[in-house]
Design a protein around this motif. Structure first.
Motif: not given
Length: 484
Positions: A15-25, A245-249, A330-342
């Protein structure tokens, strides 16, 4: 590893990254304009695509093997040795096509690309090694420092008149900071490389490579094709919409990072029931936040781009809406993909990637040429939907996958009600600009949380557990051994 505490640490840092990055962009976009910021985004695109060759799955394989406790010192040394070879190959490729690359990027940037690639790859290798030690939470501050150094130094260089090159200097400084910090954080000492360890890394990396390609392709392929057929200004507007849109992830990426080493450990212990219990909860939490974000952007897409970045970026208003749909899946896929790799089924993730990369490439070329910017967003979203469905199917073949349909339905109802409230506020208020946007966002967040708290299933499964995790995080841990 305490998943809740680690996840919250990573989320707060991200969240801190997103705030800093978004402010920078935001500042960079306003200072440089869409054409100049578009050139920087193209540089990032080429850097991102080149990491496919430079990594070849080594980072993910190292994290997996360290999480399993397999000869950590030898594994780390072997991964570094292999990484030196793959990075050298990627750097050589950049230098080989240097004249064409400089023409594509609009300046003499190939040498900067080599420097950024080498430093970034080792920074990411050491960060994932720390995660492999089941110390995910401790990497959060490193990631934050990388973004903070990039933004602050980038701003200094831009204000000093260095333009696009200033942003590149900042990017390199940020990665250098992360590489040094992560290496110092490592508890595993570098041993001696071993051939057997190299083959062990290869056995996992050959599939992880394809799965990691997916992330790079989704993030950069559409921008690369836009840069090939459209203008730098189009690249700038499209990428600004993408960054919004990346903030959503934030939540789903946090869950993905946190769950992978824990899933890996549970899989090695054959604790399938624990994996089956966590996955639906993670999906529910990810959608609880991504669904209302889509609704909010659907109502306020023009206001977000015009107010935050400037009217010249509003050509991507439709793109912003379509890409927000992609982020829901993609928010769902992040969970599914991470679990498959795990659970060590990265081969299935790779299988899905092969299909979706083909879809993404063909549709991007066809739709960018015929539709323009919106075509790139449609192509990427279509590929994301296909990959999510495939990963869901593959995971259900290995564990009992329970989709939290009731939770998703109620989240959608709450989000729709929130959308109506925000639309009413936007229509009723007699002014525009940052004040209108701030009020609408504030009203949207408050109304969504209020609607969610009223619904028993959302309150019981998401709101109350979320508050408990926050309270437990603020309370000092009972044991120093459980501080990660």
């Amino acid at each position: 590893m305490d998943i809740s505490r680690s996840a919250l640490k990573v989320f707060l840092a991200k969240g801190g990254n997103a705030v800093v990055f978004f402010a920078g962009i935001t500042v960079f976009a306003r200072e440089l304009g869409p054409t100049q910021i578009g050139i920087f985004f193209l540089f990032q695109t080429v850097l991102g695509l080149t990491t496919i060759v430079a990594d070849f799955g080594v980072r993910g394989a190292l994290e997996k093997r360290l999480s399993e406790g397999q000869q950590p010192g030898t594994m780390l040394a072997t991964a570094i040795a292999v990484k030196l070879v793959t990075v050298a190959g990627a750097a050589g490729l950049i230098l080989l096509v240097r004249p064409y690359l400089n023409g594509y990027l609009g300046g003499e940037f190939a040498i900067y690309l080599v420097i950024a690639l080498v430093i970034q790859e080792f920074a990411d290798l050491f960060i994932q090694a720390v995660r492999g030690e089941l110390r995910v939470g401790e990497t959060a501050i490193i990631e934050f420092a990388r973004e903070a150094v990039w933004v602050t130094s980038g701003l200094a260089f831009v204000w000093a008149g260095y333009g696009v090159e200033g942003l590149i200097y900042g990017l390199i400084l940020g990665s250098t900071t992360a590489a040094c910090w992560a290496f110092v954080k490592l508890e595993t000492r570098v041993g001696r490389p071993a051939e057997l360890s190299a083959w062990s890394l290869y056995d996992y990396a050959k599939y992880y490579f394809l799965s990691s390609v997916s992330g790079q392709v989704y993030q950069w392929m559409d921008v690369a094709i836009i840069g090939l057929f459209l203008t730098y200004a189009d690249v700038g507007a499209y990428e600004v919409a993408w960054e919004v849109t990346l903030l959503v992830l934030l939540v789903s990426k946090t869950l993905s990072i946190t769950l992978f080493p824990q899933m890996s450990q549970w899989s090695s212990e054959a604790a399938v029931d624990r994996i089956e219990a966590v996955v639906p909860e993670a999906i529910g939490v990810a959608l609880f936040l991504s669904i209302p974000a889509f609704v909010g952007v659907f109502v306020l897409n023009y206001e977000v781009l015009a107010t935050v970045f400037g009217s010249e970026y509003t050509i991507a208003a439709g793109v912003l809406v379509v890409l927000m749909i992609e982020k829901v899946f993609q928010s769902v896929n992040d969970v599914l993909g991470s679990t498959l790799r795990g659970i060590d089924r990265v081969d299935l993730v790779a299988r899905a990637v092969v299909v979706t990369i083909a879809i993404n490439l063909v549709l991007n070329v066809a739709l960018v040429l015929t539709v323009g910017l919106l075509g790139a967003a449609i192509a990427t979203t279509t590929a994301a939907i296909v990959q999510t469905l495939l990963n869901g199917r593959y995971l259900s073949q290995n564990i009992t996958l329970r989709v939290p349909y009731r939770l998703v339905a109620w989240s959608t109802v709450s989000a729709a009600a929130m959308g109506l409230v925000v639309w009413g506020v936007r229509t009723a208020l007699p002014f525009e600009g940052i004040a209108l946007l701030a009020i609408c966002v504030g009203v949207g967040v408050a109304s969504y949380l209020s609607f969610s708290a009223v619904i028993p299933s959302l309150r019981r499964q998401v709101v109350v557990p979320g508050v408990r995790v926050l309270v437990s995080f603020l309370r000092p841990p009972k044991s120093l051994s459980d501080s990660s």
